[in-house]
Design an enzyme around this catalytic site. Structure first.
Site, PDB file in Angstrom:
ATOM      1  N   GLU A   1      47.224  44.598  41.124  1.00 44.22           N
ATOM      2  CA  GLU A   1      46.362  43.466  40.747  1.00 44.22           C
ATOM      3  C   GLU A   1      45.744  43.736  39.389  1.00 44.22           C
ATOM      4  O   GLU A   1      45.992  44.786  38.781  1.00 44.22           O
ATOM      5  CB  GLU A   1      45.284  43.252  41.815  1.00 44.22           C
ATOM      6  CG  GLU A   1      45.853  42.764  43.136  1.00 44.22           C
ATOM      7  CD  GLU A   1      44.793  42.553  44.192  1.00 44.22           C
ATOM      8  OE1 GLU A   1      43.757  41.962  43.896  1.00 44.22           O
ATOM      9  OE2 GLU A   1      45.025  43.004  45.327  1.00 44.22           O
TER      10      GLU A   1
ATOM     11  N   HIS B   1      36.525  34.727  40.429  1.00 44.23           N
ATOM     12  CA  HIS B   1      37.958  34.995  40.575  1.00 44.23           C
ATOM     13  C   HIS B   1      38.705  33.930  39.776  1.00 44.23           C
ATOM     14  O   HIS B   1      38.396  32.747  39.887  1.00 44.23           O
ATOM     15  CB  HIS B   1      38.350  34.934  42.063  1.00 44.23           C
ATOM     16  CG  HIS B   1      39.682  35.544  42.349  1.00 44.23           C
ATOM     17  ND1 HIS B   1      40.856  34.955  41.960  1.00 44.23           N
ATOM     18  CD2 HIS B   1      40.022  36.689  42.974  1.00 44.23           C
ATOM     19  CE1 HIS B   1      41.872  35.725  42.347  1.00 44.23           C
ATOM     20  NE2 HIS B   1      41.387  36.796  42.960  1.00 44.23           N
TER      21      HIS B   1
ATOM     22  N   ARG C   1      39.641  40.994  35.732  1.00 45.96           N
ATOM     23  CA  ARG C   1      39.335  39.695  36.322  1.00 45.96           C
ATOM     24  C   ARG C   1      38.324  38.890  35.515  1.00 45.96           C
ATOM     25  O   ARG C   1      38.442  37.679  35.369  1.00 45.96           O
ATOM     26  CB  ARG C   1      38.785  39.969  37.725  1.00 45.96           C
ATOM     27  CG  ARG C   1      38.808  38.829  38.616  1.00 45.96           C
ATOM     28  CD  ARG C   1      38.437  39.278  39.991  1.00 45.96           C
ATOM     29  NE  ARG C   1      39.572  39.748  40.748  1.00 45.96           N
ATOM     30  CZ  ARG C   1      39.477  40.308  41.943  1.00 45.96           C
ATOM     31  NH1 ARG C   1      38.294  40.482  42.492  1.00 45.96           N
ATOM     32  NH2 ARG C   1      40.538  40.700  42.587  1.00 45.96           N
TER      33      ARG C   1
ATOM     34  N   HIS D   1      33.318  34.603  43.440  1.00 51.33           N
ATOM     35  CA  HIS D   1      34.086  35.492  44.313  1.00 51.33           C
ATOM     36  C   HIS D   1      33.293  36.677  44.856  1.00 51.33           C
ATOM     37  O   HIS D   1      33.341  36.972  46.047  1.00 51.33           O
ATOM     38  CB  HIS D   1      35.301  35.988  43.529  1.00 51.33           C
ATOM     39  CG  HIS D   1      36.255  36.817  44.321  1.00 51.33           C
ATOM     40  ND1 HIS D   1      36.868  36.367  45.476  1.00 51.33           N
ATOM     41  CD2 HIS D   1      36.722  38.083  44.128  1.00 51.33           C
ATOM     42  CE1 HIS D   1      37.667  37.313  45.946  1.00 51.33           C
ATOM     43  NE2 HIS D   1      37.576  38.364  45.161  1.00 51.33           N
TER      44      HIS D   1
ATOM     45  N   ARG E   1      33.980  44.233  39.137  1.00 54.64           N
ATOM     46  CA  ARG E   1      34.668  45.074  40.124  1.00 54.64           C
ATOM     47  C   ARG E   1      36.177  45.064  39.896  1.00 54.64           C
ATOM     48  O   ARG E   1      36.778  44.009  39.662  1.00 54.64           O
ATOM     49  CB  ARG E   1      34.370  44.557  41.534  1.00 54.64           C
ATOM     50  CG  ARG E   1      35.177  45.254  42.595  1.00 54.64           C
ATOM     51  CD  ARG E   1      34.770  44.836  43.976  1.00 54.64           C
ATOM     52  NE  ARG E   1      35.014  43.448  44.279  1.00 54.64           N
ATOM     53  CZ  ARG E   1      36.207  42.944  44.599  1.00 54.64           C
ATOM     54  NH1 ARG E   1      37.278  43.711  44.640  1.00 54.64           N
ATOM     55  NH2 ARG E   1      36.324  41.659  44.887  1.00 54.64           N
TER      56      ARG E   1
HETATM   57  C1  SIN Z   1      42.608  38.988  45.607  1.00 53.52           C
HETATM   58  O1  SIN Z   1      43.394  39.157  46.532  1.00 53.52           O
HETATM   59  O2  SIN Z   1      42.926  38.460  44.539  1.00 53.52           O
HETATM   60  C2  SIN Z   1      41.177  39.421  45.774  1.00 53.52           C
HETATM   61  C3  SIN Z   1      41.102  40.867  45.931  1.00 53.52           C
HETATM   62  C4  SIN Z   1      39.740  41.363  45.542  1.00 53.52           C
HETATM   63  O3  SIN Z   1      38.817  40.608  45.377  1.00 53.52           O
HETATM   64  O4  SIN Z   1      39.631  42.568  45.362  1.00 53.52           O
END
Ligand code: SIN
Length: 477
Positions: free
Chosen positions: A114, A227, A270, A322, A357
Site C-alpha cells: 500500500e 483516505h 496517503r 479515515h 499513519r
Molecule cells: C486500506 O485498505 O486502504 C486502508 C488500510 C489502512 O487504513 O491502513
C-alpha cells in the site's frame, strides 16, 4: 433512577481489535467486560480491508520503521515505532495461533503493498475482507473470563479518590452502572462524526470525551487522516489502497495518471495523494486495467461495485475522513495520566503515526499495544461512585443541524470561520439533568467535535495541515 449493576475487574469500552487484543492477553484470573455501543461487530477493525503490515518475513524491521517514519514526515516517535515494528514482527504468527489464516498463494504468504511501503509486507485475509476474517477468529477465541455486552453507550466514567472505578452507561435505554478495577478505552476514531467517511457510523470519538472529562491529557487532536479513495457514490465505501498496490492507477477522465509527478506514483503517502485529489477539479477514477485476478483478490470491492452498477475497470473515487492520529496521550503500555484509566488503538496517541499513519499500521498498533496494556494493567479495588454529567438539551433537528456544521469544517482543509461558528453555536446550548440515551449520545458527539475544533484552532503551527509544503522531494524510494 433505577440502576442495574455489573461488576468486573476490567472494563474495556470497545469491541474492535484493540479491545479484543487486550482481552485475549489479560490473565485468565481477571474478569473482563467488553462493551460495544452498537453490535459488537460494528467496528472499524471489522471493516478493515488492506490488512496488517508486518516485517515478519523480512530480515529486520528496519525498512518497516523507515517507511513508517517517512510516511509520517519523521513526526512519529522513533522509540515507539521501534516497539510497533519489532513486536509487530510476531503479530502474524501470534494471530494465526488464534485461528486467523492469512492469504497464501503458491509462493507462501500473498503479501500486499500500500501507499508509502517500499516492500510488499501487508498480510491480508479473505482478500479485501481482512478485518472481518481476523475479528471473527479472534472474537471466537475469547476465553470464558471475557464477556461482551452490546448496545451499551457509556455516558461517563466514574471516579473515586482520583481513580477511575467504573462507568455509567445506558444499555439500550436503561441505566447501567459498571464497577471496574480498571478501565480501558478502545473506542476507535472519529470518522462517524461526519457522513463522508470510511468508518463505522458508531465510531464518534466517545473515548476522547470520556477521558477528557476525567482529566486525562489529549494530544494532537488536529491530526486527522483522509483516505484518498472512497467510492464516489451516494454512500461512502472504502476502496482499499491495496488495489493501487496491485497495479491500479489514479487517473482523470482522459486517462492521465494524476500522480505521475510523484516518485511513488499512486502509492505515494496517503496524505500526499489525498491532498492532490482534493485540490483537483473534476472526477478521478481508479483505472484497474493492470490489476490481475481483481475479482478473486478484491471480492468485497467487486460485489459492492456490482451492486452499485459500477464498472470495475474504471472506479470513481474521492477522499474521505479515515483515521485519527491524535488522541489520548499514553505511555508505551497504554497508561493515561489518570489512575486506573488506559487507552489503546485509534483513540490513543501512542506516538507511532505522527501526522500521517503508514497504511496498515493501525491493526498492527491495536495488536501490539493491546498486548502491552494487558501485561501492564493494574486492577485495584472497585468502588461505587456516580457521575453528575449532564447532557445538552437539544432536539434531534438542532443536533442534525450541528452535525451538518461539523461536516463542513471537519475536512482536509478545515475552515477556521466554520469552526468558530460551530464552537459558538454549541457554547450557548443549555444542559439538562434528565439525560436520555439519545441526549447522551448527541452530547458525546458534539463534545468530541468541540475538542477537535479547539485543537485545530489552538494549534500553534497550523502548517501541519498544509501538506502542500510536503513535496515529492521529501519522499524517496
Ligand atoms: C486500506 O485498505 O486502504 C486502508 C488500510 C489502512 O487504513 O491502513
Amino acid at each position: 433512577m433505577s440502576l442495574q449493576i455489573e461488576k468486573t475487574d476490567i472494563l474495556i469500552i470497545g469491541t474492535g481489535l484493540a479491545a479484543v487484543a487486550t482481552a485475549l492477553h489479560v490473565p485468565s484470573s481477571l474478569s473482563v467486560l467488553l462493551v460495544s455501543k452498537g453490535e459488537a461487530t460494528s467496528t472499524n477493525s471489522d471493516l478493515a480491508q488492506g490488512g496488517i503490515a508486518s516485517s515478519y518475513l523480512e530480515e529486520t524491521s528496519e525498512a518497516h520503521k523507515e517507511d513508517t517514519m517517512l510516511a509520517s514526515n519523521q513526526t512519529s516517535c522513533s522509540e515507539r515505532v521501534d516497539i510497533l515494528v519489532e513486536e509487530g514482527r510476531r503479530a502474524i504468527e501470534e494471530m494465526e495461533r488464534f485461528g486467523v489464516r492469512f492469504d497464501r498463494d503458491e509462493d507462501g504468504y500473498a503479501l500486499g503493498r500500500e501507499g508509502a511501503h517500499r516492500l510488499h509486507r501487508i498480510f491480508h485475509a479473505g482478500g479485501d475482507e481482512t478485518g472481518r476474517h481476523v475479528m471473527r477468529h479472534l472474537r471466537q477465541s475469547l476465553p470464558d473470563n471475557v464477556n461482551i455486552l452490546e448496545h451499551v453507550l457509556v455516558h461517563d466514567l466514574v471516579m473515586k479518590e482520583g481513580r477511575v472505578v467504573g462507568a455509567m452507561a445506558f444499555q439500550k435505554e436503561k441505566w447501567l452502572h459498571i464497577e471496574a478495577g480498571a478501565v480501558v478505552l478502545a473506542t476507535g476514531g472519529i470518522g462517524g462524526l461526519v457522513d463522508w467517511t470510511s468508518n463505522a457510523q458508531t465510531v464518534t470519538g466517545d473515548g476522547l470525551v470520556l477521558a477528557n472529562r476525567c482529566g486525562a491529557k489529549l494530544t494532537n487532536l488536529q491530526r486527522i487522516q483522509f483516505h484518498p479513495t472512497l467510492l464516489a457514490t451516494e454512500e461512502p465505501h472504502l476502496v482499499t489502497e491495496a488495489l493501487r498496490g496491485a497495479g491500479a492507477k489514479l487517473v482523470d477522465p482522459y486517462g492521465n495518471d494524476v500522480m505521475a509527478h510523484h516518485p511513488l506514483g499512486s502509492l505515494a503517502p496517503r496524505d500526499v495523494v489525498a491532498r492532490v485529489l482534493t485540490d483537483r477539479v473534476g472526477p478521478i477514477f481508479l483505472d484497474t486495467i493492470g490489476v490481475t485476478r481483481l475479482r478473486e483478490r478484491f471480492p468485497k470491492l467487486a460485489s459492492t461495485c456490482d451492486k452499485l452498477g459500477i464498472d470495475l475497470r474504471q472506479i470513481p473515487v474521492r477522499p474521505g475522513l479515515h483515521f485519527h492520529m491524535g488522541g489520548i496521550e499514553v505511555d508505551d503500555a497504554g497508561r493515561t495520566d489518570v489512575d486506573g484509566l488506559y487507552a489503546v488503538g485509534e483513540v490513543a496517541e501512542a506516538g507511532v503515526h505522527g501526522t500521517n499513519r503508514l497504511a496498515s499500521n493501525s491493526l498492527l498498533e491495536c495488536w501490539v499495544f493491546g498486548k502491552r496494556v494487558a501485561e501492564a494493567i493494574q486492577v485495584k479495588g472497585r468502588g461505587f461512585a456516580t457521575s453528575d454529567v449532564m447532557a445538552y438539551d437539544i432536539s434531534p433537528d438542532t443536533f442534525r443541524a450541528l452535525r451538518h456544521q461539523i461536516g463542513k469544517w471537519l475536512t482536509i482543509s478545515p475552515n477556521h470561520d466554520e469552526i468558530k461558528c460551530f464552537l459558538q453555536n454549541t457554547q450557548t446550548l443549555t444542559m439538562t439533568k434528565h439525560v436520555t440515551r439519545q441526549l447522551s449520545e448527541q452530547t458525546l458527539q458534539l463534545d468530541a467535535a468541540r475538542l477537535i475544533a479547539q485543537s485545530i484552532l489552538e494549534m500553534e503551527r497550523y502548517d501541519e495541515h498544509d501538506l502542500s509544503t510536503r513535496t515529492a522531494t521529501t519522499v524517496s524510494d
